[in-house]
Design a protein around this motif. Structure first.
Motif, mmCIF file in Angstrom:
data_model
loop_
_atom_site.group_PDB
_atom_site.id
_atom_site.type_symbol
_atom_site.label_atom_id
_atom_site.label_comp_id
_atom_site.label_asym_id
_atom_site.label_seq_id
_atom_site.Cartn_x
_atom_site.Cartn_y
_atom_site.Cartn_z
ATOM 1 N N GLN A 428 -33.318 12.475 -39.086
ATOM 2 C CA GLN A 428 -34.140 12.095 -37.927
ATOM 3 C C GLN A 428 -33.957 13.101 -36.788
ATOM 4 O O GLN A 428 -34.918 13.462 -36.095
ATOM 5 C CB GLN A 428 -33.774 10.690 -37.440
ATOM 6 N N SER A 429 -32.722 13.576 -36.606
ATOM 7 C CA SER A 429 -32.429 14.531 -35.545
ATOM 8 C C SER A 429 -33.166 15.850 -35.777
ATOM 9 O O SER A 429 -33.799 16.395 -34.863
ATOM 10 C CB SER A 429 -30.918 14.780 -35.486
ATOM 11 N N LEU A 430 -33.116 16.339 -36.999
ATOM 12 C CA LEU A 430 -33.759 17.617 -37.319
ATOM 13 C C LEU A 430 -35.282 17.509 -37.295
ATOM 14 O O LEU A 430 -35.978 18.445 -36.885
ATOM 15 C CB LEU A 430 -33.281 18.113 -38.683
ATOM 16 N N ASN A 431 -35.808 16.357 -37.709
ATOM 17 C CA ASN A 431 -37.261 16.161 -37.647
ATOM 18 C C ASN A 431 -37.759 16.189 -36.205
ATOM 19 O O ASN A 431 -38.812 16.766 -35.900
ATOM 20 C CB ASN A 431 -37.654 14.828 -38.303
ATOM 21 N N LEU A 432 -37.002 15.571 -35.316
ATOM 22 C CA LEU A 432 -37.394 15.554 -33.910
ATOM 23 C C LEU A 432 -37.268 16.954 -33.302
ATOM 24 O O LEU A 432 -38.074 17.345 -32.446
ATOM 25 C CB LEU A 432 -36.530 14.561 -33.129
#
Length: 719
Positions: A428-432
């Motif tokens: 989720q962190s990398l997608n954001l």
């Protein structure tokens, strides 16, 4: 007739003296004498009474004289317009301006400056255009006023700068000062320096003060202090803004000793009781290792603290978890004395709520933001709320707030990306982060700390290396110790310990404790005792009084049954007087914070908590849990296995988890905060507990968030 002329001449002389000395008392007596006399009304004398009352800030009296004067000339209008403008009654000043038949450059300059001061760029430029169309001669005051109105429009500042050069007004000190201020404010320090040093000896004290402030805005603390020393050698007068900037310079270079000496000078001069200077002192003591007691003493010496000073005090408290309660109390007192909190107040108190991991306090402040309806910088308040909800283990509300924000900035993305990374939600962190880049936001060094941590959590070694190289190659960001630490953590999780060791040996600066600590953690996970000893020795040299490296090294030896080495580490701790900090955990239930320490007997429900824990231990043992007594072998000798297990069962985080499960609804997630790194046995036990009770249990220790669910932890058993 000659005698009357002499008396009138004397009257005018005394009136001018009253104006020069701001002597309103004598002036009022003269005015009464003038009204009672049979002297014919004189526009000249009326104008001077208007000027007297205006300069003495008696606006009602000035306006009365103005309204009673039959033929007000441009002198009368300008005096009253200036008086209203200085008192921020810009609309009244504009009404008078509009009544003038032919405003002169002074009229325009006064009103342009007033609009600029208020931040009304459109009105200021409208007047500037009118003035140019009326073919009135502008001067340096016209340009300095309109430059001040530019705000952050750098292109416009450059055009006005060019105009001042072409028109020959660049030699005006007021123009140079305005350009220094606004180039600096918009991050063009080199331009500000060029103007300052190009002014030669025409520079006034405002110029010097502006340049000191400019250096501090760019965190050039050493240069600010050098310039201040030159000012004092020249005998120039410094103002409160310069003094506050000098204090910020000491803070910037972490020179508490120099700051203390400067504080002594401020006390002698009486400036220590100034709100602006007081804010600088509080900032110095709170950020440079001074005590919060010193901060409070500075605060208490100021008779009428303004909102900025209150905010600085709240901010100082919010820097330390142990003073979070004081930050909240200070926030309540701020409102109690009649101040209305602004966005800065809210950001500081929200930070304190985050430190406390107090969702109830955080929600109350969140509700207050709607009641206050603060229009300016609301984005900063929302960013603080995102960070607060994340630190309180509530990523759902953090993301909900992020998605409903009308606009975002880099800090908004940083807060949400960090929230995901801290909770082990790497994907989720990398997608954001990818969305952030697609939307055109420029990442900062803070962004990449979270991105590299996310790569570590998801095992994306190659991607982590790409992002690490991207920092400098694409965004010009020099990697710092935190970034190298994340990269070592990334390599350590993947078992690439030799590569991690080579990385430390090749970094362009002396590796600090944060890097060796990251390597030591990796060695513990993979059982590399030789490299662990090397990393621990470096840590012990850097931080000989810090118990953490001793404990970590001893745990590694204990894991491998090397009890003689465990004993050596324990002896070294004793010889150096190093003691392990007592473990403490806390949890908020029904808006009350409950604190637990190991072997706690003070809590009113402690008997029931112990009974609950014993029952829970029986259940998780059936599920496969085996107590790990090695984690306490370094601090106890000759204790039987059963006694060791009992002590493990009474660790503070277990007590807090048990209390939380007992006192909350079935299925409700709970959050526990610990002042130390979570121990191995508690980590294993809580994994099993989360599966048995079918609950989400989050433990926030000093290193990261551990989100337990269905028998698994978000850290992947690596911390």
């Amino acid at each position: 007739m000659h005698q009357f002329s002499a008396v009138l001449q004397s009257f005018r002389h005394v009136l001018k003296t009253c104006i020069a000395q701001r002597d309103v008392r004598t002036g009022k007596s003269l005015h009464a004498l003038y009204i009672k006399s049979f002297v014919p009304a004189s526009t000249y004398i009326s104008n001077h009474f208007i000027l007297l009352y205006s300069k003495c800030r008696r606006l009602s009296a000035a306006r009365r004289v103005f309204d009673q004067t039959q033929e007000c000339n441009i002198f009368s209008f300008n005096a009253l317009i200036s008086a209203y403008a200085k008192e921020s009654f810009v609309e009244v000043a504009r009404e008078l301006f509009d009544k003038m038949s032919q405003p002169d450059p002074v009229s325009y300059n006064t009103l342009i400056a007033a609009y600029a001061q208020r931040g009304d760029v459109e009105s200021a430029f409208q007047l500037f255009v009118e003035m140019r169309e009326a073919l009135l001669d502008m001067d340096g005051f016209t340009l300095s006023g309109i430059i001040t109105a530019c705000g952050d429009d750098v292109a416009l500042i450059r055009q006005l700068h060019a105009l001042s050069v072409v028109a020959g007004f660049d030699c005006y000190v007021s123009v140079g000062n305005a350009l220094i201020t606004y180039y600096s404010k918009n991050r063009f320090l080199n331009e500000a320096q060029r103007i300052f040093y190009g002014m030669g000896e025409d520079k006034d004290e405002v110029s010097w003060n502006s340049m000191v402030v400019a250096y501090m805005q760019h965190r050039e603390g050493s240069k600010a202090l050098e310039l201040y020393m030159e000012m004092t050698l020249r005998g120039l007068v410094v103002d409160m803004f310069t003094l506050a900037s000098v204090l910020t310079a000491f803070t910037n270079v972490q020179d508490l000793s120099g700051g203390l000496q400067f504080h002594a000078k401020l006390i002698k001069s009486g400036y220590h009781q100034n709100c602006h200077v007081g804010s600088g002192l509080i900032d110095l003591y709170s950020k440079c290792g001074g005590s919060m007691l010193s901060c409070r003493k500075v605060f208490d010496e100021i008779c009428k603290p303004d909102l900025v000073l209150w905010n600085t005090m709240i901010s100082g408290y919010s820097l330390f978890e142990e003073f979070s309660d004081e930050a909240l109390e200070c926030f309540r007192r701020l409102q109690g004395v009649g101040h209305l909190p602004d966005d800065c107040s809210l950001v500081c108190v929200i930070s304190a709520c985050a430190n406390m991991s107090s969702p109830s306090q955080g929600r109350q402040v969140h509700a207050l933001t709607f009641k206050l309806d603060i229009p300016s910088n609301r984005i900063s308040v929302n960013n603080a709320l995102i960070a607060m909800y994340s630190k309180c283990g509530n990523l759902r509300d953090a993301r909900r707030l992020f998605d409903t924000m009308p606009e975002h900035n880099t800090v908004s993305f940083n807060s949400m990306i960090a929230g995901y990374a801290q909770h082990g939600m790497g994907f989720q962190s990398l997608n954001l982060f990818q969305r952030m880049l697609e939307m055109g936001f420029t990442p900062t060094k803070i962004t990449f700390i979270s991105v590299l941590a996310a790569c570590a959590h998801t095992g994306r070694v190659q991607d982590g290396k790409i992002y690490f190289n991207m920092m400098k190659q694409k965004f010009g960001i020099e990697p710092e110790a935190e970034h190298f630490s994340c990269l070592i953590d990334l390599l350590g999780r993947a078992g690439k310990l030799s590569e991690a060791e080579r990385l430390i040996e090749t970094i362009p600066f002396n590796p600090g404790s944060i890097l060796w600590s990251a390597l030591l953690g990796a060695c513990r996970t993979h059982g590399n005792m030789e490299l662990a000893a090397k990393a621990a020795n470096h840590l012990l040299q850097l931080e000989p009084s810090n118990a953490a490296p001793y404990v970590m090294l001893a745990n590694i030896y204990a894991d491998n049954g090397r009890w003689e080495d465990v004993g050596s580490v324990r002896k070294l701790m004793r010889d150096r007087g190093v003691k392990k900090k007592p473990g403490c955990s806390w949890i908020e239930v029904d808006r009350r914070t409950h604190i637990f320490v190991a072997e706690d007997t003070s809590h009113p429900m402690i008997k029931k908590i112990h009974e609950y824990l014993e029952e829970m231990m029986r259940k998780i043992k059936k599920a496969g849990y085996v107590p790990d007594v090695r984690s306490i072998s370094i601090v106890t000798d000759g204790i039987r296995k059963r006694e060791e297990e009992l002590r493990l069962g009474h660790h503070s985080e277990k007590l807090a988890v048990a209390f939380g499960l007992m006192c909350t609804r079935e299925g409700e997630p709970i959050l526990v905060v610990k002042n130390l790194r979570i121990c191995v046995d508690c980590h294993n036990a809580i994994k099993f507990i989360s599966a048995v009770v079918k609950r989400e249990i989050t433990v926030r220790d000093t290193h990261r968030f551990h989100c337990f669910k269905d028998g698994q932890c978000s850290c992947g058993d690596y911390w």
